[in-house]
Scaffold this active site. Sequence first.
Site, PDB file in Angstrom:
ATOM      1  N   SER A  94       0.877  -1.181   0.000  1.00  0.00           N
ATOM      2  CA  SER A  94       0.000   0.000   0.000  1.00  0.00           C
ATOM      3  C   SER A  94       0.911   1.227   0.000  1.00  0.00           C
ATOM      4  O   SER A  94       2.133   1.110   0.001  1.00  0.00           O
ATOM      5  CB  SER A  94      -0.858  -0.015   1.261  1.00  0.00           C
ATOM      6  OG  SER A  94      -0.003  -0.274   2.365  1.00  0.00           O
ATOM      7  N   LYS A 151      -4.787   8.977  -8.732  1.00  0.00           N
ATOM      8  CA  LYS A 151      -4.992   7.774  -7.923  1.00  0.00           C
ATOM      9  C   LYS A 151      -6.449   7.345  -8.114  1.00  0.00           C
ATOM     10  O   LYS A 151      -7.362   7.926  -7.547  1.00  0.00           O
ATOM     11  CB  LYS A 151      -4.706   8.069  -6.453  1.00  0.00           C
ATOM     12  CG  LYS A 151      -4.722   6.819  -5.577  1.00  0.00           C
ATOM     13  CD  LYS A 151      -4.262   7.113  -4.147  1.00  0.00           C
ATOM     14  CE  LYS A 151      -4.368   5.843  -3.316  1.00  0.00           C
ATOM     15  NZ  LYS A 151      -5.781   5.347  -3.251  1.00  0.00           N
ATOM     16  N   GLU A 189      -5.031  -0.711 -11.824  1.00  0.00           N
ATOM     17  CA  GLU A 189      -6.289  -0.499 -11.114  1.00  0.00           C
ATOM     18  C   GLU A 189      -7.463  -0.908 -11.996  1.00  0.00           C
ATOM     19  O   GLU A 189      -7.519  -0.502 -13.171  1.00  0.00           O
ATOM     20  CB  GLU A 189      -6.410   0.987 -10.737  1.00  0.00           C
ATOM     21  CG  GLU A 189      -7.430   1.302  -9.672  1.00  0.00           C
ATOM     22  CD  GLU A 189      -6.845   1.139  -8.259  1.00  0.00           C
ATOM     23  OE1 GLU A 189      -5.653   0.784  -8.144  1.00  0.00           O
ATOM     24  OE2 GLU A 189      -7.589   1.363  -7.299  1.00  0.00           O
ATOM     25  N   LYS A 205       5.656   9.290  -7.654  1.00  0.00           N
ATOM     26  CA  LYS A 205       6.712   8.286  -7.480  1.00  0.00           C
ATOM     27  C   LYS A 205       8.046   8.851  -7.946  1.00  0.00           C
ATOM     28  O   LYS A 205       8.101   9.548  -8.961  1.00  0.00           O
ATOM     29  CB  LYS A 205       6.423   7.043  -8.337  1.00  0.00           C
ATOM     30  CG  LYS A 205       5.163   6.276  -7.985  1.00  0.00           C
ATOM     31  CD  LYS A 205       4.924   5.158  -9.006  1.00  0.00           C
ATOM     32  CE  LYS A 205       3.631   4.428  -8.688  1.00  0.00           C
ATOM     33  NZ  LYS A 205       3.266   3.468  -9.760  1.00  0.00           N
TER      34      LYS A 205
END
Length: 323
Positions: A81, A115, A173, A290
């Site tokens: 996570s 996200k 996702e 990131k």
Amino acid sequence: TESVLSQIAALKVQLEEYNYQYYVLDNPSVPDSEYDRVMRELIALETQYPQFLSADSPSQKVGGEALGSFSQVQHLVPMLSLDNAFDETEFRSFNKRLQDRLKDTTTLTFCCEPKLDGLAVSILYQDGVLVQAATRGDGQTGENITENVKTIRNVPLKLRGESIPHRLEVRGEVFMDSAGFAKMNELAIKNDGKVFANPRNAAAGSLRQLDSKITAKRPLMFYAYGMGIIEGGVVPDDHFAQLQALGDWGLPMSPETKLVTGVDDALAYYQDIMNRRSQLKYEIDGVVIKVNDKALQQTLGFVARAPRWAIAFKFPAQEEMTQ
Ligand SMILES: Cc1ccc(Cn2cc(C(N)=O)ccc2=O)c(C)c1
């Protein structure tokens, strides 16, 4: 019947190319009606000559036999996570922690993406063919949802292009876009079916169906955001270039994915996506930032179960929708 085999092979290549143009390049070369006509032609030939039907055919998106239960899958590379940042101060201290650990204050390049509010899944391709898909589960052990993931419209059953790793695990996702969610709930209300509270629950409920024919009827989508296992192939050594390789191989990803340099540009990205949040076709709950360089990711490693090199930069909770 040699010519039938080559006819079927040509139709499969044509449909896989149409899928790539439509789902990855977001630039279809034919109208939906033409895509539909070619698909019907393939299905007619595969029905007439079942000996030439293969599991990786683009026609195999309608689901198969219902399962009694889901088997388990071990994630050889744990699916972790993300640590959260809720405001600019917390995000800036994330950047400070990075520079302290790297003992280096040079400006970092970040790969940024929205996200998505869906479910993380892992999809394994063996010699370019989809062989397994699993939920994140607890990060180590997930549920085998291969048959359900195969029905997701923009998930390729076979990768395209060259120098595809022998074994390639794609992570991303699964979500339901807002239009698909609204349409599905509308239908559910008409047919006294189950109405879902939000697209995330709808995606979770659709992926957990033991009967993949039900999943096939749900408007699920997939966006890739990284790789897990990589065996027998060469992949780029920075994250953004890896995402581009996934796109070349036919995997869709968010068109909002962007490279930025330095903490101020990352904040500008966060602000830009937040400003455009209501115009996006899918629900998001923040952005993911990131460190782009894989060697630096390696150096930074993970703390507990979350990487030190990435952060989920969340938006303030949206005011409750009034019915
Ligand atoms: C009838 C029908 C067929 C196909 C699609 C969507 N679509 C279109 C293409 C295309 N144009 O290259 C490729 C794949 C695909 O999934 C819709 C919405 C409706």
